[in-house]
Design an enzyme around this catalytic site. Sequence first.
Site, short mmCIF file in Angstrom:
data_model
loop_
_atom_site.label_atom_id
_atom_site.label_comp_id
_atom_site.label_asym_id
_atom_site.label_seq_id
_atom_site.Cartn_x
_atom_site.Cartn_y
_atom_site.Cartn_z
N GLY A 35 0.82 -1.20 0.00
CA GLY A 35 0.00 0.00 0.00
C GLY A 35 0.85 1.25 0.00
N GLY A 37 0.60 5.59 1.46
CA GLY A 37 -0.14 6.62 2.18
C GLY A 37 0.64 7.91 2.24
N GLY A 38 0.20 8.79 3.15
CA GLY A 38 0.83 10.09 3.25
C GLY A 38 2.26 10.04 3.72
N MET A 39 2.63 9.01 4.48
CA MET A 39 3.99 8.91 5.00
C MET A 39 4.93 8.23 4.02
SD MET A 39 4.21 10.30 8.00
CE MET A 39 5.67 9.52 8.64
N GLY A 40 4.42 7.32 3.20
CA GLY A 40 5.29 6.61 2.27
C GLY A 40 4.64 5.33 1.79
N VAL A 42 4.44 1.03 1.56
CA VAL A 42 4.66 -0.14 2.41
C VAL A 42 4.85 -1.34 1.49
CG1 VAL A 42 3.77 -1.56 4.28
CG2 VAL A 42 3.18 0.88 4.18
N LYS A 56 7.90 -0.13 5.76
CA LYS A 56 7.39 1.19 5.38
C LYS A 56 8.57 2.10 5.07
CE LYS A 56 3.80 4.43 6.59
NZ LYS A 56 2.72 4.71 7.54
N ASP A 150 -3.56 7.87 13.92
CA ASP A 150 -4.22 7.56 12.65
C ASP A 150 -4.92 6.22 12.73
OD1 ASP A 150 -5.06 8.11 10.07
OD2 ASP A 150 -3.25 7.32 9.12
#
Length: 530
Positions: A35, A37-40, A42, A56, A150
């Site tokens: 997946g 997301g906003g952080m990076g 995975v 991640k 989150d």
Amino acid sequence: MQEQTRRTQLPSRSEPLRPGDPRVIGEYELVGRLGEGGMGAVYLGRDDGGRYAAIKVIREELAADEGFRARFRDEVRNARRVASFCTAKVLDHGEEAGRPYLVTEYVDGTPLDDYIETGGALPDGTLHGVAVGVAAALTAIHAAGLIHRDLKPPNVMLSVSGPRVIDFGIARATDAASGHTQAGFVVGTPGWMAPEQVLLGEVSTAADVFAWGCLVAFAGTGRHPHGTGTVMTMAARAENGEHDLTGLAGPLRALVERALNPDPARRPQAQELLLELVSGAAPAAASPSAAQAAVDAELTRNWQAEALPPPWIPPSPPQGVRAPTRAYEPAPMPPRPAPPRPMPPPHPAPWTPPPPMAQAPPRQRRGRGCMGCLIAAAVVVGLMVVAGIVGYRYFQPTDGQQNQPARDGQFTFVASSVSCGVTVRGIKPYTGNRLCRVRITVTNTGTDTRTLSRDRQKLVDDGDVSYDARAMVKGGAADVRNTSQAKVLTPGDKFTGLLIFEIPATAQPVSVVLHDAALSKGVRIPARAN
């Protein structure tokens, strides 16, 4: 649970690597993408021993901030102290090409939102298990000084062993990035953030409790308690206490109401939620081992594993990825009470989650049945209260002595004192941590074949923090090449080897707690020589 047929593709929630994705991160070869997301992003990775993990990798623009990287390291150090209470264990971290990465245990299962989308609201037993498991995870995360920030349905995995909370441990580190790299960067997901988090930028453990209330309401009704709309619209409804909990009833609804209180000071703590869920009241603070026993007992009684996907068995290495040095061996499942219904046969891949309880007669929802159902529910609640209290009072380990036989279940353990600061070939401790070693001899003195599992053995420090064994090594040589996740012992068989733990350099070991089974009382051996 019946053994599953080996599959030849990645788990259903992953996809092949894309052009430009890294192929190696640290000591892990990447075999899929889980997946982004906003952080990076995975990734699904595999180490040289064939063990799979979720990795991640932080986005380049966040990684460019030196302050972020420094705080990232600090937060991961704290995250590794999180007890294994329904969470994905943090294994390691590092930097690859200047980009920090975080390695956690790979949890196979179905994200809560996917399950709800396919099958609707959870059945009562599974719903209660989600409430207990997520409260237990938050209790462990908060005890380590962390805030998830989150918590949302995609971050709750429904596995055959229970709910597991993933994607935690670096949430606090995002503060460093938000002030230096991205104006207006907000940590969290619209609809799952507390009103003070959206409107005032204030974040505390109470924000996680608010998210727990939203998540449990969503799981029990199939819809968000604050409806739909923009971030500000939903935050305004939350601030005004405008939530719809139709479909929830009884003590669980009362807990969700308290968790959704607009005033963060009036929300219960995660530990209070957990204690009320497993015992019907909030008694004095219990030890982590007692709380873990109560959670395990609760999930054993209520978790509907047959409604969930079968365990994923990792595939053969895809083309271009070298094979691991040892064949993958799934960890043996601990003995569990027989489920009330027979398990459905394994599903052919690809597998699509069936509607909840598809193989069983329909069950009535709480609050919608006849008087007889209400009486039955009252009896069940009473039994849960009694069982919860029993879990706290009677699941304490028995005391043993160093180098003396001590029995738990069918296993008789003999354990030495704990030596810390040791070197183990093939295992590097995280910066600021140290490795500890204890010699054990385990004999199956019962009449049935049993499995000695590494992850059931614990080391407890002077802060009452429990650490899972990082490795179980056969023989007397501290060499990772001799490690084993588990060892099957027939009656009369004996295992001699080492348990390797990793603890912070400032922590002092107090005892080792050794278990025959996941729900056994365990035997507690002092860590220091008398």
